[in-house]
Design a protein around this motif. Structure first.
Motif, PDB file in Angstrom:
ATOM      1  N   VAL A 128       0.851  -1.185   0.000  1.00 17.51           N
ATOM      2  CA  VAL A 128       0.000   0.000   0.000  1.00 17.51           C
ATOM      3  C   VAL A 128       0.890   1.238   0.000  1.00 17.51           C
ATOM      4  CG1 VAL A 128      -1.835   1.257   1.195  1.00 17.51           C
ATOM      5  CG2 VAL A 128      -1.748  -1.252   1.320  1.00 17.51           C
ATOM      6  N   SER A 129       0.642   2.160  -0.911  1.00 18.91           N
ATOM      7  CA  SER A 129       1.413   3.393  -0.991  1.00 18.91           C
ATOM      8  C   SER A 129       0.706   4.509  -0.237  1.00 18.91           C
ATOM      9  CB  SER A 129       1.612   3.812  -2.449  1.00 18.91           C
ATOM     10  OG  SER A 129       0.379   4.268  -2.997  1.00 18.91           O
ATOM     11  N   LEU A 130       1.420   5.617  -0.027  1.00 16.12           N
ATOM     12  CA  LEU A 130       0.807   6.784   0.604  1.00 16.12           C
ATOM     13  C   LEU A 130      -0.363   7.288  -0.230  1.00 16.12           C
ATOM     14  CD1 LEU A 130       0.738   8.975   2.780  1.00 16.12           C
ATOM     15  CD2 LEU A 130       2.492  10.219   1.479  1.00 16.12           C
ATOM     16  N   ASP A 131      -0.204   7.324  -1.546  1.00 21.57           N
ATOM     17  CA  ASP A 131      -1.298   7.796  -2.407  1.00 21.57           C
ATOM     18  C   ASP A 131      -2.500   6.873  -2.342  1.00 21.57           C
ATOM     19  OD1 ASP A 131       0.008  10.084  -3.243  1.00 21.57           O
ATOM     20  OD2 ASP A 131       0.904   9.126  -4.987  1.00 21.57           O
ATOM     21  N   HIS A 132      -2.260   5.573  -2.215  1.00 20.99           N
ATOM     22  CA  HIS A 132      -3.373   4.631  -2.072  1.00 20.99           C
ATOM     23  C   HIS A 132      -4.197   4.972  -0.824  1.00 20.99           C
ATOM     24  CE1 HIS A 132      -1.092   1.364  -4.544  1.00 20.99           C
ATOM     25  NE2 HIS A 132      -1.983   1.990  -5.301  1.00 20.99           N
ATOM     26  N   VAL A 133      -3.500   5.240   0.277  1.00 22.91           N
ATOM     27  CA  VAL A 133      -4.222   5.455   1.526  1.00 22.91           C
ATOM     28  C   VAL A 133      -4.897   6.827   1.537  1.00 22.91           C
ATOM     29  CG1 VAL A 133      -2.469   6.501   3.053  1.00 22.91           C
ATOM     30  CG2 VAL A 133      -4.064   4.826   3.973  1.00 22.91           C
ATOM     31  N   VAL A 134      -4.304   7.821   0.870  1.00 23.43           N
ATOM     32  CA  VAL A 134      -4.959   9.127   0.755  1.00 23.43           C
ATOM     33  C   VAL A 134      -6.268   8.986  -0.019  1.00 23.43           C
ATOM     34  CG1 VAL A 134      -4.803  11.443  -0.228  1.00 23.43           C
ATOM     35  CG2 VAL A 134      -2.829  10.454   0.938  1.00 23.43           C
ATOM     36  N   GLN A 135      -6.208   8.288  -1.152  1.00 22.11           N
ATOM     37  CA  GLN A 135      -7.407   8.093  -1.964  1.00 22.11           C
ATOM     38  C   GLN A 135      -8.457   7.287  -1.204  1.00 22.11           C
ATOM     39  OE1 GLN A 135      -6.701   6.114  -5.700  1.00 22.11           O
ATOM     40  NE2 GLN A 135      -8.838   6.265  -6.358  1.00 22.11           N
ATOM     41  N   THR A 136      -8.003   6.271  -0.484  1.00 20.35           N
ATOM     42  CA  THR A 136      -8.935   5.436   0.276  1.00 20.35           C
ATOM     43  C   THR A 136      -9.584   6.233   1.400  1.00 20.35           C
ATOM     44  OG1 THR A 136      -7.625   3.472  -0.215  1.00 20.35           O
ATOM     45  CG2 THR A 136      -9.156   3.327   1.629  1.00 20.35           C
ATOM     46  N   MET A 137      -8.805   7.079   2.050  1.00 19.11           N
ATOM     47  CA  MET A 137      -9.366   7.906   3.113  1.00 19.11           C
ATOM     48  C   MET A 137     -10.470   8.808   2.579  1.00 19.11           C
ATOM     49  SD  MET A 137      -9.381  11.053   4.872  1.00 19.11           S
ATOM     50  CE  MET A 137      -7.913  12.036   5.090  1.00 19.11           C
ATOM     51  N   TRP A 138     -10.243   9.398   1.400  1.00 19.23           N
ATOM     52  CA  TRP A 138     -11.237  10.283   0.816  1.00 19.23           C
ATOM     53  C   TRP A 138     -12.488   9.507   0.406  1.00 19.23           C
ATOM     54  CZ3 TRP A 138     -13.396  14.515   1.050  1.00 19.23           C
ATOM     55  CH2 TRP A 138     -14.110  15.117  -0.005  1.00 19.23           C
ATOM     56  N   GLU A 139     -12.302   8.328  -0.172  1.00 16.21           N
ATOM     57  CA  GLU A 139     -13.463   7.510  -0.549  1.00 16.21           C
ATOM     58  C   GLU A 139     -14.238   7.065   0.686  1.00 16.21           C
ATOM     59  OE1 GLU A 139     -11.554   4.443  -2.758  1.00 16.21           O
ATOM     60  OE2 GLU A 139     -11.463   5.619  -4.632  1.00 16.21           O
ATOM     61  N   THR A 140     -13.517   6.733   1.745  1.00 19.06           N
ATOM     62  CA  THR A 140     -14.170   6.357   3.006  1.00 19.06           C
ATOM     63  C   THR A 140     -14.950   7.536   3.568  1.00 19.06           C
ATOM     64  OG1 THR A 140     -12.365   4.796   3.468  1.00 19.06           O
ATOM     65  CG2 THR A 140     -13.783   5.408   5.311  1.00 19.06           C
ATOM     66  N   ALA A 141     -14.373   8.719   3.467  1.00 22.47           N
ATOM     67  CA  ALA A 141     -15.055   9.922   3.946  1.00 22.47           C
ATOM     68  C   ALA A 141     -16.362  10.141   3.203  1.00 22.47           C
ATOM     69  CB  ALA A 141     -14.141  11.136   3.766  1.00 22.47           C
ATOM     70  N   GLN A 142     -16.350   9.931   1.908  1.00 25.96           N
ATOM     71  CA  GLN A 142     -17.559  10.128   1.110  1.00 25.96           C
ATOM     72  C   GLN A 142     -18.621   9.089   1.429  1.00 25.96           C
ATOM     73  OE1 GLN A 142     -15.189  10.232  -2.605  1.00 25.96           O
ATOM     74  NE2 GLN A 142     -16.211  12.166  -3.046  1.00 25.96           N
ATOM     75  N   ASP A 143     -18.187   7.878   1.779  1.00 29.46           N
ATOM     76  CA  ASP A 143     -19.126   6.808   2.112  1.00 29.46           C
ATOM     77  C   ASP A 143     -19.676   6.932   3.533  1.00 29.46           C
ATOM     78  OD1 ASP A 143     -18.809   5.644  -0.367  1.00 29.46           O
ATOM     79  OD2 ASP A 143     -17.296   4.202   0.294  1.00 29.46           O
ATOM     80  N   MET A 144     -18.968   7.626   4.395  1.00 29.95           N
ATOM     81  CA  MET A 144     -19.340   7.716   5.808  1.00 29.95           C
ATOM     82  C   MET A 144     -20.651   8.489   5.965  1.00 29.95           C
ATOM     83  SD  MET A 144     -17.006   9.257   8.922  1.00 29.95           S
ATOM     84  CE  MET A 144     -15.645   8.128   8.573  1.00 29.95           C
ATOM     85  N   HIS A 145     -21.530   7.987   6.797  1.00 33.47           N
ATOM     86  CA  HIS A 145     -22.795   8.666   7.056  1.00 33.47           C
ATOM     87  C   HIS A 145     -22.541  10.010   7.722  1.00 33.47           C
ATOM     88  CE1 HIS A 145     -26.892   9.402   8.481  1.00 33.47           C
ATOM     89  NE2 HIS A 145     -27.292   8.417   7.682  1.00 33.47           N
ATOM     90  N   HIS A 146     -23.363  10.999   7.370  1.00 34.87           N
ATOM     91  CA  HIS A 146     -23.143  12.356   7.892  1.00 34.87           C
ATOM     92  C   HIS A 146     -23.215  12.414   9.411  1.00 34.87           C
ATOM     93  CE1 HIS A 146     -27.289  13.430   9.149  1.00 34.87           C
ATOM     94  NE2 HIS A 146     -27.666  12.610   8.181  1.00 34.87           N
ATOM     95  N   ARG A 147     -23.919  11.455  10.047  1.00 29.52           N
ATOM     96  CA  ARG A 147     -24.017  11.464  11.514  1.00 29.52           C
ATOM     97  C   ARG A 147     -22.651  11.367  12.174  1.00 29.52           C
ATOM     98  NH1 ARG A 147     -28.402   7.729  10.826  1.00 29.52           N
ATOM     99  NH2 ARG A 147     -26.998   6.042  11.432  1.00 29.52           N
ATOM    100  N   TYR A 148     -21.701  10.762  11.464  1.00 31.97           N
ATOM    101  CA  TYR A 148     -20.375  10.530  12.039  1.00 31.97           C
ATOM    102  C   TYR A 148     -19.353  11.566  11.592  1.00 31.97           C
ATOM    103  CZ  TYR A 148     -22.700   6.163  13.027  1.00 31.97           C
ATOM    104  OH  TYR A 148     -23.603   5.217  13.463  1.00 31.97           O
ATOM    105  N   LYS A 149     -19.840  12.719  11.138  1.00 35.05           N
ATOM    106  CA  LYS A 149     -18.957  13.784  10.665  1.00 35.05           C
ATOM    107  C   LYS A 149     -19.197  15.063  11.462  1.00 35.05           C
ATOM    108  CE  LYS A 149     -18.794  12.019   5.899  1.00 35.05           C
ATOM    109  NZ  LYS A 149     -19.056  12.367   4.474  1.00 35.05           N
ATOM    110  N   GLU A 150     -18.853  15.019  12.736  1.00 32.66           N
ATOM    111  CA  GLU A 150     -18.890  16.204  13.595  1.00 32.66           C
ATOM    112  C   GLU A 150     -20.265  16.849  13.686  1.00 32.66           C
ATOM    113  OE1 GLU A 150     -15.510  19.545  14.671  1.00 32.66           O
ATOM    114  OE2 GLU A 150     -15.574  18.705  12.655  1.00 32.66           O
ATOM    115  N   THR A 151     -21.272  16.016  13.846  1.00 34.45           N
ATOM    116  CA  THR A 151     -22.628  16.524  14.029  1.00 34.45           C
ATOM    117  C   THR A 151     -23.162  16.250  15.434  1.00 34.45           C
ATOM    118  OG1 THR A 151     -23.623  14.442  13.270  1.00 34.45           O
ATOM    119  CG2 THR A 151     -23.163  16.131  11.589  1.00 34.45           C
TER     120      THR A 151
END
Length: 474
Positions: A435-458
């Motif tokens: 796993v490269s740094l770019d892989h994990v950056v992209q995965t983090m962003w995709e995970t963020a988009q998939d995460m329900h809004h309830r779990y994003k500082e609400t």
């Protein structure tokens, strides 16, 4: 994104807690709005002002002090210079006297309760952290602006391009991990040397070094203050501060008159793995207890994650005998990793959950530590990747909208993971990594988009839901 130029001093900002996106960002937005009015010669024409808070700024704004930050920003107070001990007094005066002194020079009537509006059920499309300033002018006209606090104290105006054409070209533009690796290989520079070359496009090298050492000084001041201040954190949760008691216990109740004496006592009073581990935890707790108390900290890259990097760097300075040169190398390396995550994903918990704050800070700290421990470019990047990989999916669910539970303890976890990630990278072969740094950056962003809004500082999910507290109590 290729034109975005982010300095290490954009990643590391001095400000007031408890949140870079919910406190420092709105504070800076208020300053930007007043600057525009001043430039148009409208400031003294303002008859009234109203501030509307949307999305996450509304839902957790009370706990984060968003209303206070806006009022202080409109009043002309600077988060870098303000006497943090006087914040409560300033806010009480605004509430009681029912007026604001815009930029400290133009008085208008201001009803704190009614002129700062929390729109709990409304959000704006571009970003969850949105606020609108609306003024009525003496000629009867209305003027308004919308700003978005996009994480780490960064603020943009509605319809403003996030990326603007640069005035100059950096010698080594870095948007991705691949860019960083390629430039380092081509130039035969270490990460910190490459970042220093970029920084010298903005300021002289000695100014860069002095600025980074000042950042470190503020970090150490927050650590030391947190290890001396006890009591209950503000906000209504009745959370007891722990860092001071832990520091006293580890030092066998021996008093320290100043920071240098305190450092000396730490090296004298114990050793071993558990002793070191306790101190890393103590450093992180100290910073974020200060942050939760509306005190001065450094965004690294956010306020909610402000304790990770100071804890890891303080660990290195004490237990690995670091020096000022190490501080510069550490922060330059950590800074570029933070910028890669900001460009390729997010450093806003309202957009990406806590993986975007504690996760990014842990990755930054892991890379910085690996650099000063003699790691190669590849090992520094692998350390950052490992640290983030094991924060993927981490939600942001602050109880009562306060940066206290689970936020303060999460800084200790981020610090320990950073140290572990660094050790794994230093003892491994980067070429074997899958796993490269770019892989994990992209995965983090995709995970963020998939995460329900309830779990994003609400504060509408997770621990915040299990352990409810009325916002009116905060």
């Amino acid at each position: 994104m290729t034109d975005e130029q982010i300095s290490v001093f954009d990643i590391f900002k001095i400000g007031v807690g408890p949140s870079s996106s919910h406190t420092l960002g709105p504070w800076r937005a208020a300053e930007k709005f007043l600057d525009e009015l001043d430039q148009k010669d409208w400031l003294t024409e303002v008859k009234s002002i109203q501030v509307l808070l949307y999305g996450s700024l509304a839902k957790t704004g009370i706990g984060h002090g968003t209303d206070q930050a806006v009022a202080l920003g409109l009043s002309g107070h600077d988060p870098i210079l303000i006497d943090c001990q006087q914040i409560g007094t300033y806010i009480s005066e605004i509430k009681e006297q029912k007026h604001l002194e815009l930029k400290g020079m133009h008085r208008i009537p201001f009803d704190y309760k009614n002129d700062i509006v929390f729109l709990f059920k409304e959000s704006l499309a571009f970003h969850p952290n949105a606020l609108r300033f609306r003024v009525n002018l003496a000629n009867g006209a209305t003027h308004e602006r919308v700003y978005f606090s996009i994480g780490g104290g960064f603020v943009i105006q509605e319809h403003e391009e996030v990326i603007t054409s640069p005035d100059f070209q950096l010698p080594y533009p870095v948007d991705t991990g691949s860019d960083l690796l390629s430039h380092c290989k081509g130039s035969q520079l270490s990460i910190w040397e490459l970042v220093m070359a970029n920084e010298c496009c903005w300021r002289e090298e000695q100014e860069v070094r002095a600025g980074l050492l000042h950042i470190w000084k503020v970090m150490t001041e927050s650590i030391f203050a947190g290890c001396r201040n006890s009591g209950i954190l503000p906000g209504g949760l009745q959370v007891k501060r722990r860092a001071a008691a832990l520091s006293n216990k580890l030092l066998h109740q021996k008093p320290a008159q100043d920071y240098e004496q305190w450092l000396s006592l730490i090296t004298q009073e114990g050793n071993g793995f558990h002793y070191t581990l306790d101190w890393v935890n103590c450093f992180a707790l100290a910073v974020n207890e200060e942050n939760a108390s509306f005190s001065r900290v450094v965004t690294a890259p956010t306020n909610g994650a402000a304790g990770v990097i100071p804890a890891v760097l303080q660990y290195y300075m004490i237990f690995c005998e670091g020096d000022e040169a190490s501080v510069v190398k550490f922060l330059l390396t950590a800074g570029v990793i933070g910028s890669i995550f900001k460009k390729g994903a997010t450093i806003s918990a309202a957009m990406g959950g806590c993986q975007a704050e504690i996760g990014v800070s842990s990755a930054m700290a892991a890379a910085g530590l690996t650099q000063v421990l003699g790691g190669s470019v590849e090992q520094c990047m692998e350390a950052a990747e490992i640290a983030m990989e094991h924060h993927l999916g981490l939600t942001c669910d602050p109880i009562g909208g306060l940066v206290q539970i689970p936020c303060i303890e999460r800084n200790t976890m981020g610090a320990i993971k950073a140290i572990t990630a660094s050790q794994l990278a230093l003892q491994g072969e980067p070429g074997d990594a899958k796993v490269s740094l770019d892989h994990v950056v992209q995965t983090m962003w995709e995970t963020a988009q998939d995460m329900h809004h309830r779990y994003k500082e609400t504060s509408e999910g997770g621990l915040a839901l299990r352990i409810p507290i009325s916002l009116s109590d905060c």
